[in-house]
Design a protein around this motif. Structure first.
Motif, PDB file in Angstrom:
ATOM      1  N   TYR A  73       0.010  43.311  29.154  1.00 43.18           N
ATOM      2  CA  TYR A  73       0.272  41.936  29.467  1.00 43.18           C
ATOM      3  C   TYR A  73      -0.720  40.996  29.072  1.00 43.18           C
ATOM      4  CZ  TYR A  73      -2.866  42.754  33.496  1.00 43.18           C
ATOM      5  OH  TYR A  73      -3.997  43.074  34.346  1.00 43.18           O
ATOM      6  N   PRO A  74      -2.270  41.285  28.865  1.00 39.24           N
ATOM      7  CA  PRO A  74      -3.094  40.067  28.517  1.00 39.24           C
ATOM      8  C   PRO A  74      -2.745  39.810  26.968  1.00 39.24           C
ATOM      9  CG  PRO A  74      -4.242  41.869  29.495  1.00 39.24           C
ATOM     10  CD  PRO A  74      -2.803  42.459  29.413  1.00 39.24           C
ATOM     11  N   SER A 126      -1.504  35.670  35.066  1.00 36.91           N
ATOM     12  CA  SER A 126      -2.160  34.529  35.622  1.00 36.91           C
ATOM     13  C   SER A 126      -3.527  34.581  35.462  1.00 36.91           C
ATOM     14  CB  SER A 126      -1.665  34.060  37.050  1.00 36.91           C
ATOM     15  OG  SER A 126      -2.191  34.926  38.122  1.00 36.91           O
ATOM     16  N   ILE A 127      -4.098  35.915  35.908  1.00 40.05           N
ATOM     17  CA  ILE A 127      -5.539  35.909  35.644  1.00 40.05           C
ATOM     18  C   ILE A 127      -5.957  35.787  34.276  1.00 40.05           C
ATOM     19  CG2 ILE A 127      -7.245  37.700  36.041  1.00 40.05           C
ATOM     20  CD1 ILE A 127      -5.724  38.771  38.594  1.00 40.05           C
ATOM     21  N   ILE A 129      -6.355  26.059  30.718  1.00 45.66           N
ATOM     22  CA  ILE A 129      -4.975  26.605  31.362  1.00 45.66           C
ATOM     23  C   ILE A 129      -5.096  26.311  32.716  1.00 45.66           C
ATOM     24  CG2 ILE A 129      -3.513  28.634  31.346  1.00 45.66           C
ATOM     25  CD1 ILE A 129      -3.456  26.788  28.845  1.00 45.66           C
ATOM     26  N   ARG A 130      -4.002  26.207  33.508  1.00 45.55           N
ATOM     27  CA  ARG A 130      -3.811  26.045  34.750  1.00 45.55           C
ATOM     28  C   ARG A 130      -2.526  26.573  35.003  1.00 45.55           C
ATOM     29  NH1 ARG A 130      -5.440  21.476  33.166  1.00 45.55           N
ATOM     30  NH2 ARG A 130      -3.344  20.602  33.249  1.00 45.55           N
ATOM     31  N   ALA A 131      -2.842  28.288  35.201  1.00 49.70           N
ATOM     32  CA  ALA A 131      -1.403  29.237  35.181  1.00 49.70           C
ATOM     33  C   ALA A 131      -1.168  29.352  36.414  1.00 49.70           C
ATOM     34  CB  ALA A 131      -1.599  30.448  34.663  1.00 49.70           C
ATOM     35  N   CYS A 170       3.754  31.364  35.937  1.00 49.44           N
ATOM     36  CA  CYS A 170       3.821  32.872  35.899  1.00 49.44           C
ATOM     37  C   CYS A 170       4.808  33.516  36.929  1.00 49.44           C
ATOM     38  CB  CYS A 170       2.380  33.412  36.204  1.00 49.44           C
ATOM     39  SG  CYS A 170       1.225  33.048  34.856  1.00 49.44           S
ATOM     40  N   LEU A 171       5.640  34.299  36.591  1.00 52.87           N
ATOM     41  CA  LEU A 171       6.648  34.894  37.418  1.00 52.87           C
ATOM     42  C   LEU A 171       6.656  36.414  37.650  1.00 52.87           C
ATOM     43  CD1 LEU A 171       9.647  32.825  35.955  1.00 52.87           C
ATOM     44  CD2 LEU A 171       8.592  32.641  38.198  1.00 52.87           C
TER      45      LEU A 171
END
Length: 146
Positions: free
Chosen positions: A42-43, A72-73, A81-83, A105-106
């Protein structure tokens, strides 16, 4: 609005729903992967979407993994970024109105497609309120510069 969307293998099916909703709202969507169910990291996708938003190539982004947490992390490591992980509609509303979040983020294993549709609609229609909230978002920007 131009929107970047990315997922890992766990978010692949929900990503198609999200893209459909975004297009129905009139947004231009770029799917930055993944494109199959093979295990992936995912990253890698968080970086693609977050860097695109931070550079201004996209107005906002959406990232999907099993819980939304890993995305999100990773995305929040990119300056600018403000996830926000949003598992329900109120969180999506506040992420935009108060935090001026620019990446949603879901978690595909947390929310179903119907709830995800409403979360996306909310995140992409609510505007940042500014005022005292703008002051707080500016403090986040200052933290990034340290």
């Amino acid at each position: 609005m131009k929107v970047a969307v990315g997922s890992d293998h766990g978010g692949l099916d929900l990503k198609e729903t999200v893209i459909s909703v975004l297009r129905s709202l009139g947004h231009e969507v770029d799917d930055l992967g993944t494109y199959d169910r093979n295990s992936c990291d995912y990253p890698d996708y968080a970086q693609k979407v977050a860097e695109g938003v931070a550079a201004g190539r996209y107005d906002r982004g959406v990232l999907i993994c099993g819980t939304g947490l890993g995305m999100s992390i990773a995305a929040n490591k990119v300056p600018g970024i403000r996830a926000a992980v949003c598992n329900e509609i109120y969180m999506a509303r506040m992420a935009r109105a108060h935090n001026d979040a620019n990446v949603l983020c879901l978690g595909a294993r947390v929310v179903g497609p119907g709830v995800a549709e409403e979360i996306v609609r909310t995140f992409f229609t609510v505007e940042h309120e500014g005022g005292r909230h703008a002051r707080r978002v500016e403090k986040i920007r200052l933290l990034e510069r340290r």
